[in-house]
Scaffold this motif. Structure first.
Motif, PDB file in Angstrom:
ATOM      1  N   PHE A  19      -3.415  -8.500  -9.624  1.00  0.00           N
ATOM      2  CA  PHE A  19      -2.539  -8.599 -11.026  1.00  0.00           C
ATOM      3  C   PHE A  19      -1.265  -9.282 -10.662  1.00  0.00           C
ATOM      4  CE2 PHE A  19      -5.268  -4.854 -11.440  1.00  0.00           C
ATOM      5  CZ  PHE A  19      -6.102  -5.220 -12.217  1.00  0.00           C
ATOM      6  N   THR A  20      -1.072 -10.563 -11.458  1.00  0.00           N
ATOM      7  CA  THR A  20       0.050 -11.133 -10.907  1.00  0.00           C
ATOM      8  C   THR A  20       0.857 -11.891 -12.267  1.00  0.00           C
ATOM      9  OG1 THR A  20      -0.941 -13.328 -10.610  1.00  0.00           O
ATOM     10  CG2 THR A  20      -0.784 -12.237  -8.765  1.00  0.00           C
ATOM     11  N   LYS A  21       0.328 -11.476 -13.444  1.00  0.00           N
ATOM     12  CA  LYS A  21       0.787 -11.972 -14.703  1.00  0.00           C
ATOM     13  C   LYS A  21       1.658 -10.964 -15.315  1.00  0.00           C
ATOM     14  CE  LYS A  21      -3.071 -14.981 -15.654  1.00  0.00           C
ATOM     15  NZ  LYS A  21      -4.311 -15.622 -16.735  1.00  0.00           N
TER      16      LYS A  21
ATOM     17  N   ILE B 109       2.439  -4.503   1.915  1.00  0.00           N
ATOM     18  CA  ILE B 109       2.662  -6.175   1.893  1.00  0.00           C
ATOM     19  C   ILE B 109       3.839  -6.540   1.089  1.00  0.00           C
ATOM     20  CG2 ILE B 109       0.351  -6.101   2.876  1.00  0.00           C
ATOM     21  CD1 ILE B 109      -0.476  -7.061  -0.079  1.00  0.00           C
ATOM     22  N   ASP B 110       4.063  -5.884   0.036  1.00  0.00           N
ATOM     23  CA  ASP B 110       5.131  -6.435  -0.874  1.00  0.00           C
ATOM     24  C   ASP B 110       6.515  -5.914  -0.440  1.00  0.00           C
ATOM     25  OD1 ASP B 110       5.704  -8.106  -3.121  1.00  0.00           O
ATOM     26  OD2 ASP B 110       5.337  -6.418  -4.393  1.00  0.00           O
ATOM     27  N   GLY B 111       6.536  -4.654   0.278  1.00  0.00           N
ATOM     28  CA  GLY B 111       7.968  -4.323   0.487  1.00  0.00           C
ATOM     29  C   GLY B 111       8.186  -3.758   1.799  1.00  0.00           C
ATOM     30  N   GLY B 112       7.293  -3.828   2.778  1.00  0.00           N
ATOM     31  CA  GLY B 112       7.546  -3.291   3.940  1.00  0.00           C
ATOM     32  C   GLY B 112       7.441  -2.043   4.108  1.00  0.00           C
ATOM     33  N   ARG B 113       6.637  -1.269   3.393  1.00  0.00           N
ATOM     34  CA  ARG B 113       6.689   0.014   3.394  1.00  0.00           C
ATOM     35  C   ARG B 113       5.573   0.422   4.438  1.00  0.00           C
ATOM     36  NH1 ARG B 113       7.689   2.496  -1.278  1.00  0.00           N
ATOM     37  NH2 ARG B 113       8.360   4.430   0.115  1.00  0.00           N
ATOM     38  N   LEU B 114       5.755   1.789   4.945  1.00  0.00           N
ATOM     39  CA  LEU B 114       4.850   2.283   6.076  1.00  0.00           C
ATOM     40  C   LEU B 114       3.511   2.888   5.258  1.00  0.00           C
ATOM     41  CD1 LEU B 114       7.087   4.341   8.406  1.00  0.00           C
ATOM     42  CD2 LEU B 114       6.322   1.919   8.536  1.00  0.00           C
ATOM     43  N   PHE B 115       2.372   2.330   5.299  1.00  0.00           N
ATOM     44  CA  PHE B 115       1.442   2.788   4.835  1.00  0.00           C
ATOM     45  C   PHE B 115       0.993   4.338   4.798  1.00  0.00           C
ATOM     46  CE2 PHE B 115      -3.032   4.062   4.381  1.00  0.00           C
ATOM     47  CZ  PHE B 115      -3.643   3.218   3.255  1.00  0.00           C
TER      48      PHE B 115
ATOM     49  N   THR C  21       9.501  -6.748  -5.513  1.00  0.00           N
ATOM     50  CA  THR C  21       8.263  -6.120  -5.339  1.00  0.00           C
ATOM     51  C   THR C  21       7.677  -5.474  -6.593  1.00  0.00           C
ATOM     52  OG1 THR C  21       9.832  -4.052  -5.604  1.00  0.00           O
ATOM     53  CG2 THR C  21       8.962  -4.467  -3.324  1.00  0.00           C
ATOM     54  N   PRO C  22       7.093  -6.696  -7.256  1.00  0.00           N
ATOM     55  CA  PRO C  22       6.538  -6.616  -8.655  1.00  0.00           C
ATOM     56  C   PRO C  22       5.146  -6.047  -8.589  1.00  0.00           C
ATOM     57  CG  PRO C  22       6.273  -8.809  -8.061  1.00  0.00           C
ATOM     58  CD  PRO C  22       7.089  -8.009  -6.816  1.00  0.00           C
ATOM     59  N   LEU C  23       4.233  -6.049  -7.486  1.00  0.00           N
ATOM     60  CA  LEU C  23       2.873  -5.802  -7.514  1.00  0.00           C
ATOM     61  C   LEU C  23       2.301  -4.446  -7.830  1.00  0.00           C
ATOM     62  CD1 LEU C  23       1.873  -7.987  -4.431  1.00  0.00           C
ATOM     63  CD2 LEU C  23       2.162  -8.596  -6.689  1.00  0.00           C
ATOM     64  N   SER C  24       3.166  -3.309  -7.304  1.00  0.00           N
ATOM     65  CA  SER C  24       2.765  -2.028  -7.887  1.00  0.00           C
ATOM     66  C   SER C  24       2.793  -1.732  -9.244  1.00  0.00           C
ATOM     67  CB  SER C  24       3.649  -0.940  -6.935  1.00  0.00           C
ATOM     68  OG  SER C  24       4.687  -1.241  -7.104  1.00  0.00           O
ATOM     69  N   SER C  25       4.067  -2.101  -9.696  1.00  0.00           N
ATOM     70  CA  SER C  25       4.099  -1.912 -11.155  1.00  0.00           C
ATOM     71  C   SER C  25       3.075  -2.580 -12.048  1.00  0.00           C
ATOM     72  CB  SER C  25       5.564  -2.391 -11.752  1.00  0.00           C
ATOM     73  OG  SER C  25       6.495  -1.779 -11.137  1.00  0.00           O
ATOM     74  N   LEU C  26       2.588  -3.660 -11.580  1.00  0.00           N
ATOM     75  CA  LEU C  26       1.461  -4.517 -12.393  1.00  0.00           C
ATOM     76  C   LEU C  26       0.099  -3.760 -12.342  1.00  0.00           C
ATOM     77  CD1 LEU C  26       2.502  -8.185 -11.586  1.00  0.00           C
ATOM     78  CD2 LEU C  26       2.701  -6.912 -13.856  1.00  0.00           C
TER      79      LEU C  26
END
Length: 508
Positions: free
Chosen positions: A27-29, A115-121, A204-209
């Motif tokens: 999801f990127t829109k 991948i979007d924010g450099g967080r630790l998995f 970091t938009p990807l998680s909200s989408l």
């Protein structure tokens, strides 16, 4: 996991059943009125993997006209749609389904954060997402418990109060913990019947989408949750100044918080609720358990690579244990494993973005120039990515920039003190007032300091004691308003009084 990180300091993932995570970006829109749509302009912007500095994907760039569409959808959903008119029980069931879907998709959501924010998995998958799920469940439980009061007024008037949803809410989210922040802002607003526009950070938009997608699967009606990606000076500014948005919440810098308040004042005087960071004191007294204090100082500063508003980055250590504390701290920081964010053994990943990476390195250089002693760290590492070594400074004085400014990175400043009175005064000598920590076995000292520190949280012999039932927010320029706990619901409710005359009552 041995113990919950919010209440303890060990990040131990050895016993967890790790499964390889998917890296697919679906999801990127923009998400408006229940559908993913392109921006009106057709413009996009790139989002970067901070561990590799590679472009992940291009994301639709929302601007004022897209915010207008999202607000129109949210307004329609609030004024005419089912969500505010549902029973609390019905909203609760949908929110519980939403929380279940977040739980079921935790691997994918955690991968997006990495991948979007450099967080630790490991941190996101096993700590933050479960906390986000429970936050939705907590506020789902409040959805059918929104109550007013009955009043017996002094004249022959009977009255009662109604607590009604405030309307359309704009949530402007920071980039450091986007999934958890989405939960803390969206869940209470949903529970009371509000509709909303979420503006995630452009980094970091990807998680909200992805969360917007799950909300639709859960049955949240179209227009109730809208997500508009974009930049602060366009999409964010449009949210802040919009005449049809009834309240705004924001987490981020003092400067942006001030501009949001100005935009509100210049438009419709909408209420604004702000969480604006901190420069929190972590105070270690002579009688403290030194090993425990070191452990908490490390986690309280280096978790999430120091990108925490609550970081206890001013570590005040009483003179009697100062030297031994510093030696143990140096060893602990050197042992803080650095590397691939997907590796469960890693404790330290890359900074979120290049701008933040550059800022942190500049702050470290300022510390050197101002005369602080660099004990360990202070340099970039690795061949690619925004990696900075965990850093410790000693001989830090209160007037140094590293002791005054929020760095938002892996930098620990150690300051020495003599007396209780002295450290209280120095701890309060800051424009911030978000959190604080006190390490002591003396109940009198603990009580004195906790009553004296001007901050929204005082954690005694623990740190980062966050919980869905504990209100979180700041004093002074750390902002105002509270997230989590029953207090969070108040931001999204209006209070109405309904009065009726009583005639010829024998009880008057």
């Amino acid at each position: 996991m041995e113990e919950k990180l919010w209440l303890h300091s060990k990040m131990t993932y050895k016993t967890m059943n790790f499964k390889p995570a998917t890296h697919e970006i679906k999801f990127t829109k923009l998400f408006i009125n229940g559908e993913f749509v392109d921006s009106i302009s057709g413009n996009t912007f790139e989002t970067i993997n901070p561990a590799t500095e590679e472009v992940l994907t291009s994301v639709a760039e929302g601007r004022k006209e897209d915010v207008d569409l999202a607000v129109k959808a949210a307004r329609e959903a609030f004024d005419k749609g089912p969500w505010p008119r549902m029973s609390g029980e019905a909203r609760r069931k949908i929110m519980l389904k939403f929380s279940d879907l977040i739980d079921e998709n935790a691997d994918e959501l955690a991968s997006l954060e990495v991948i979007d924010g450099g967080r630790l998995f490991g941190q996101v998958r096993y700590i933050e997402i479960p906390a986000s799920v429970e936050t939705f469940r907590y506020f789902a439980g409040a959805a059918d418990k929104i109550r007013g009061a009955t009043l017996k007024m002094s004249s022959n008037i009977q009255a009662y109060t109604l607590r009604e949803p405030i309307g359309v809410v704009g949530h402007i989210i920071a980039w450091n913990v986007p999934t958890y922040m989405f939960a803390t802002k969206v869940a209470p607003a949903l529970a009371v019947g509000c509709t909303m526009i979420v503006k995630p950070a452009e980094q970091t938009p990807l998680s909200s989408l992805f969360l917007a997608h799950l909300s639709k699967l859960a049955g949240v009606p179209g227009g109730v949750i809208n997500v508009v990606n974009g930049f602060g000076n366009t999409a964010g500014a449009a949210v802040s100044s919009h005449m049809d948005i009834d309240a705004v919440t924001f987490t981020g810098s003092i400067e942006i918080g001030r501009s949001i308040m100005q935009a509100s004042a210049a438009s419709n005087l909408k209420p604004v609720f702000l969480e604006l960071g901190g420069k929190s004191p972590f105070i270690v007294f002579d009688d403290a358990d030194v090993d425990k204090a070191v452990e908490l100082a490390v986690v309280g500063n280096l978790m999430n690579k120091g990108e925490m508003c609550i970081a206890g980055s001013r570590v005040f250590v009483q003179e009697g244990i100062h030297d031994v504390f510093v030696k143990k701290l140096e060893l602990a920081v050197k042992g803080w494993a650095k590397g691939d964010p997907f590796d469960l053994a890693t404790r330290h990943g890359p900074q979120n973005n290049k701008q933040q990476y550059t800022k942190v390195l500049s702050c470290i250089e300022n510390g050197r120039k101002e005369g602080a002693t660099l004990v360990t760290g202070g340099r970039p590492f690795g061949n690619k990515g925004y990696y900075i070594e965990p850093t410790v400074f000693t001989n830090v004085t209160d007037d140094m920039s590293i002791a005054k400014e929020e760095i938002f990175g892996p930098v620990i400043s150690v300051l020495q003190f003599k007396t209780v009175e002295e450290v209280i005064k120095r701890a309060n000598a800051t424009r911030y007032g978000l959190a604080s920590g006190v390490m002591t076995k003396n109940i009198d000292i603990a009580n004195t300091v906790s009553r004296s520190i001007r901050a929204g949280a005082v954690w005694i012999n623990c740190y980062i004691a966050l919980d869905r039932d504990a209100p979180h927010g700041g004093y002074k320029m750390s902002g105002f308003g509270r997230e989590q706990g029953p207090e969070a619901l108040e931001h999204y409710l209006q209070l109405k009084i309904v009065a009726t005359p009583i005639y010829d009552s024998p009880w008057l």
